[in-house]
Design a protein around this motif. Structure first.
Motif, mmCIF file in Angstrom:
data_model
loop_
_atom_site.group_PDB
_atom_site.id
_atom_site.type_symbol
_atom_site.label_atom_id
_atom_site.label_comp_id
_atom_site.label_asym_id
_atom_site.label_seq_id
_atom_site.Cartn_x
_atom_site.Cartn_y
_atom_site.Cartn_z
ATOM 1 N N ARG A 121 21.323 -10.708 -9.493
ATOM 2 C CA ARG A 121 21.834 -11.360 -8.272
ATOM 3 C C ARG A 121 22.690 -10.403 -7.467
ATOM 4 O O ARG A 121 22.805 -10.537 -6.255
ATOM 5 C CB ARG A 121 22.651 -12.592 -8.658
ATOM 6 N N LEU A 122 23.315 -9.420 -8.172
ATOM 7 C CA LEU A 122 24.094 -8.422 -7.429
ATOM 8 C C LEU A 122 23.167 -7.475 -6.679
ATOM 9 O O LEU A 122 23.488 -7.016 -5.583
ATOM 10 C CB LEU A 122 24.984 -7.630 -8.390
ATOM 11 N N VAL A 123 22.014 -7.156 -7.293
ATOM 12 C CA VAL A 123 21.087 -6.225 -6.637
ATOM 13 C C VAL A 123 20.480 -6.875 -5.396
ATOM 14 O O VAL A 123 20.462 -6.284 -4.322
ATOM 15 C CB VAL A 123 19.975 -5.809 -7.614
ATOM 16 N N VAL A 124 19.950 -8.084 -5.557
ATOM 17 C CA VAL A 124 19.408 -8.809 -4.398
ATOM 18 C C VAL A 124 20.178 -10.124 -4.257
ATOM 19 O O VAL A 124 19.884 -11.078 -4.958
ATOM 20 C CB VAL A 124 17.898 -9.084 -4.541
ATOM 21 N N PRO A 125 21.137 -10.177 -3.374
ATOM 22 C CA PRO A 125 21.916 -11.414 -3.201
ATOM 23 C C PRO A 125 21.021 -12.542 -2.698
ATOM 24 O O PRO A 125 20.083 -12.306 -1.925
ATOM 25 C CB PRO A 125 22.953 -11.038 -2.134
ATOM 26 N N PRO A 126 21.293 -13.777 -3.138
ATOM 27 C CA PRO A 126 20.458 -14.914 -2.728
ATOM 28 C C PRO A 126 20.385 -15.100 -1.214
ATOM 29 O O PRO A 126 19.348 -15.559 -0.710
ATOM 30 C CB PRO A 126 21.153 -16.107 -3.387
ATOM 31 N N THR A 127 21.439 -14.722 -0.492
ATOM 32 C CA THR A 127 21.358 -14.870 0.971
ATOM 33 C C THR A 127 20.259 -13.993 1.549
ATOM 34 O O THR A 127 19.516 -14.421 2.439
ATOM 35 C CB THR A 127 22.702 -14.484 1.604
ATOM 36 N N ILE A 128 20.147 -12.748 1.015
ATOM 37 C CA ILE A 128 19.116 -11.846 1.529
ATOM 38 C C ILE A 128 17.736 -12.405 1.219
ATOM 39 O O ILE A 128 16.828 -12.374 2.059
ATOM 40 C CB ILE A 128 19.286 -10.445 0.915
ATOM 41 N N PHE A 168 18.148 -7.008 -17.656
ATOM 42 C CA PHE A 168 19.572 -6.763 -17.443
ATOM 43 C C PHE A 168 20.368 -8.032 -17.164
ATOM 44 O O PHE A 168 21.563 -7.963 -16.918
ATOM 45 C CB PHE A 168 19.774 -5.768 -16.296
ATOM 46 N N GLY A 169 19.705 -9.166 -17.158
ATOM 47 C CA GLY A 169 20.439 -10.403 -16.961
ATOM 48 C C GLY A 169 20.412 -10.845 -15.508
ATOM 49 O O GLY A 169 20.274 -10.047 -14.577
ATOM 50 N N LEU A 170 20.549 -12.161 -15.339
ATOM 51 C CA LEU A 170 20.414 -12.744 -14.008
ATOM 52 C C LEU A 170 21.556 -12.355 -13.091
ATOM 53 O O LEU A 170 21.373 -12.143 -11.892
ATOM 54 C CB LEU A 170 20.354 -14.270 -14.149
ATOM 55 N N GLU A 171 22.757 -12.222 -13.686
ATOM 56 C CA GLU A 171 23.926 -11.954 -12.845
ATOM 57 C C GLU A 171 23.817 -10.599 -12.168
ATOM 58 O O GLU A 171 24.059 -10.465 -10.955
ATOM 59 C CB GLU A 171 25.206 -12.047 -13.688
ATOM 60 N N SER A 172 23.425 -9.558 -12.946
ATOM 61 C CA SER A 172 23.314 -8.236 -12.330
ATOM 62 C C SER A 172 22.154 -8.197 -11.345
ATOM 63 O O SER A 172 22.233 -7.495 -10.327
ATOM 64 C CB SER A 172 23.151 -7.161 -13.398
#
Lengths: 176, 138
Positions: free
Chosen positions: B60-67, B54-58
């Motif tokens: 990153r929305l599922v698991v944000p880098p801060t988490i 589904f692509g890196l951007e989506s």
């Protein structure tokens, strides 16, 4: 063995990565044959799964085909063959596989096998040894993984962001 | 990846099962083969599959880098925290027997928490490394 030779001979790095994954999967099968299910599980998931994906990710950053080396391969070959011969010579002294009189079966293994259920209460002795008897070692391993993750994030992860974020500064302070 | 309809549907079917299997490996490691390392890797594999399809951007929305970054540290802290807790309760470092009234229960809780810490760290580090590598390639 055939796959190992194929990996060495192959110039196309994509096929090499795929063969490395197959090699890991075959080793996992070998570990199952030797009744080391936990090790096989790790080999299958880490070796065949994650490492292949990471190597593919690296390939997309670099090129797809191997460059012809600029130096002669004779000296590295001699060193590798000598080291391999020394290691194989070393194994001649080792006890046979499955030998009950081997030192490794005499030291702490009987205690783990006989008493760990009474002391820890878990049917899987491997987990008891890893997490309880050898808790320090496992803590060290987790710290190694933690350090690896932090290093990758430090080296590659912060290129886009502007400098001067306090969190990154603090992490950089921990670097040796 | 907009047009790979088969891949997308199969991935959507598989990802929950992969996550469920990872949790099974995590919490059943006491009784069968498995444990924190394997579970963490399988857990991360589910998110990596999602990111590939589904692509890196989506992703990153599922698991944000801060988490993820918090998870990297949280696992080690949980592991070491169990050790410190057993220190405070009067045992030696990482001696789980003092965690509960019954030493066997204490061992069980300790191993469960420690394996959870291993799993969190391994999964977070794997996802973080993959995201970093994949993010560099564009």
């Amino acid at each position: 063995m055939v796959i190992a030779i194929a990996i060495v001979r192959m110039r196309d790095l994509f096929a090499t990565v795929m063969l490395t994954g197959i090699f890991s999967l075959l080793s996992a099968g070998l570990f199952v044959v030797w009744d080391a299910v936990d090790v096989a599980f790790t080999e299958a998931s880490v070796g065949a799964g994650i490492v292949t994906v990471l190597m593919l990710g690296t390939l997309s950053l670099t090129g797809k085909s191997e460059k012809t080396p600029a130096y002669s391969p004779t000296l590295p070959l001699v060193v590798t063959v000598l080291t391999g011969a020394a290691l194989i010579y070393g194994t001649l002294d080792m006890p046979l596989y499955g030998d009950p009189a081997a030192p490794i079966h005499q030291h702490v293994a009987p205690r783990y096998l006989n008493e760990s259920y009474g002391e820890i209460g878990l049917p899987n002795v491997v987990t008891s040894v890893l997490a309880s008897y050898r808790g320090y070692d496992t803590l060290g391993e987790v710290t190694v993984i933690f350090t690896a993750g932090i290093s990758v994030l430090l080296l590659l992860g912060t290129t886009r962001r502007t400098k001067g974020k306090s969190k990154d500064d603090r992490e950089e302070g921990e670097k040796p | 990846m907009r047009h790979h309809i088969v891949l997308r549907v199969v991935a959507k079917l598989l990802i929950p099962l992969i996550l469920l299997f990872a949790l099974y490996v995590q919490f059943h490691g006491d009784y069968g083969p498995g444990g924190g390392f394997q579970a963490g890797v399988i857990f991360a594999a589910a998110f990596i599959l999602y990111a590939i399809i589904f692509g890196l951007e989506s992703a990153r929305l599922v698991v944000p880098p801060t988490i993820i970054r918090a998870g990297v540290a949280l696992g080690v802290l949980l592991y070491a925290g169990v050790g410190v807790a057993s220190l405070l309760l009067g045992g030696t470092f990482l001696d789980y027997s003092v965690l509960a009234h019954d030493p066997l229960h204490g061992q069980h809780y300790g191993i469960l928490l420690v394996e959870l810490g291993v799993g969190i760290t391994v999964a977070s580090v794997m996802i973080a490394i993959f995201f970093t590598f994949a993010g560099r390639s564009r």
